[in-house]
Design an enzyme around this catalytic site. Sequence first.
Site, PDB file in Angstrom:
ATOM      1  N   ASN A   1     -63.858 -54.836 -41.194  1.00  0.00           N
ATOM      2  CA  ASN A   1     -63.201 -54.843 -39.871  1.00  0.00           C
ATOM      3  C   ASN A   1     -63.947 -53.932 -38.910  1.00  0.00           C
ATOM      4  OD1 ASN A   1     -62.188 -52.680 -41.440  1.00  0.00           O
ATOM      5  ND2 ASN A   1     -60.346 -52.528 -40.199  1.00  0.00           N
TER       6      ASN A   1
ATOM      7  N   CYS B   1     -61.043 -58.578 -37.553  1.00  0.00           N
ATOM      8  CA  CYS B   1     -60.635 -58.460 -38.956  1.00  0.00           C
ATOM      9  C   CYS B   1     -61.829 -58.716 -39.871  1.00  0.00           C
ATOM     10  CB  CYS B   1     -59.553 -59.472 -39.289  1.00  0.00           C
ATOM     11  SG  CYS B   1     -57.954 -59.092 -38.576  1.00  0.00           S
TER      12      CYS B   1
ATOM     13  N   CYS C   1     -55.998 -64.648 -39.504  1.00  0.00           N
ATOM     14  CA  CYS C   1     -57.049 -64.884 -40.508  1.00  0.00           C
ATOM     15  C   CYS C   1     -56.684 -66.059 -41.413  1.00  0.00           C
ATOM     16  CB  CYS C   1     -57.293 -63.628 -41.336  1.00  0.00           C
ATOM     17  SG  CYS C   1     -58.197 -62.382 -40.409  1.00  0.00           S
TER      18      CYS C   1
ATOM     19  N   GLU D   1     -61.943 -60.429 -42.630  1.00  0.00           N
ATOM     20  CA  GLU D   1     -62.035 -61.810 -43.110  1.00  0.00           C
ATOM     21  C   GLU D   1     -62.790 -62.685 -42.120  1.00  0.00           C
ATOM     22  OE1 GLU D   1     -59.404 -59.875 -42.970  1.00  0.00           O
ATOM     23  OE2 GLU D   1     -57.866 -60.431 -44.435  1.00  0.00           O
TER      24      GLU D   1
HETATM   25  N1  THU Z   1     -57.248 -56.153 -40.530  1.00  0.00           N
HETATM   26  C1  THU Z   1     -58.160 -56.914 -41.195  1.00  0.00           C
HETATM   27  O1  THU Z   1     -59.360 -56.601 -41.213  1.00  0.00           O
HETATM   28  N2  THU Z   1     -57.729 -58.028 -41.813  1.00  0.00           N
HETATM   29  C2  THU Z   1     -56.425 -58.451 -41.844  1.00  0.00           C
HETATM   30  O2  THU Z   1     -56.145 -59.525 -42.338  1.00  0.00           O
HETATM   31  C3  THU Z   1     -55.388 -57.591 -41.301  1.00  0.00           C
HETATM   32  C4  THU Z   1     -55.850 -56.453 -40.470  1.00  0.00           C
HETATM   33  C5  THU Z   1     -57.723 -54.967 -39.829  1.00  0.00           C
HETATM   34  C6  THU Z   1     -57.650 -55.082 -38.341  1.00  0.00           C
HETATM   35  C7  THU Z   1     -57.534 -53.645 -37.921  1.00  0.00           C
HETATM   36  O3  THU Z   1     -58.849 -53.103 -37.807  1.00  0.00           O
HETATM   37  C8  THU Z   1     -56.846 -52.963 -39.079  1.00  0.00           C
HETATM   38  O4  THU Z   1     -56.931 -53.858 -40.171  1.00  0.00           O
HETATM   39  C9  THU Z   1     -55.385 -52.618 -38.831  1.00  0.00           C
HETATM   40  O5  THU Z   1     -54.688 -53.724 -38.405  1.00  0.00           O
END
Ligand code: THU
Length: 162
Positions: free
Chosen positions: A61, A72, A114, A74
């Site tokens: 992320n 995110c 995602c 993913e």
């Molecule tokens: N985040 C992800 O990378 N993937 C997800 O499916 C949920 C959330 C990240 C986004 C943000 O940088 C942090 O987690 C908090 O939401």
Amino acid sequence: MRRTYQIVFSEYAGTEALPPDDRQLLAAAVNALEKSYAPYSGFRVGAAARLSNGAVVSGANFENVAYPMCLCAERSTVAAALSQYPEARITTLAVTAASTKHPVTSPAMPCGACRQVLFEVEQKYGQPLRLILQGQAGPIWVFERVSDLLPLAFGPEMLRFV
Ligand code: THU
């Protein structure tokens, strides 16, 4: 009439119980997590995609002070994988998360956005995309297809593209 939707997935107590390929992919996701840029949430997420051509592409992320701009792990990973190897298919995606604020002991579940993007990937190739999900500790959940995590999804057939 009442209808039900059932989701079947596998739970593993630890990485040693995983098949070797899955264990390696999860390890790549843990590595990727170290590259996360999450100064605002402190919630680091790493992902690694295994492709049909054998390549493994990872991502993390990447946050922004303008919060809605946060990317995110993913989606970063899917974009990186399919940009580098447009001819290949993502067969499995491993995701893990760790926080500076509390131990993440439940599996790193992909957010709704995602899930929709991963569902698109699954639809594009017409083959299941497996998901391997773990926190920084705790059980590992393996879903055999994204559609299990996005039941009754909005998909291409709604626009009659298929
Ligand atoms: N985040 C992800 O990378 N993937 C997800 O499916 C949920 C959330 C990240 C986004 C943000 O940088 C942090 O987690 C908090 O939401």
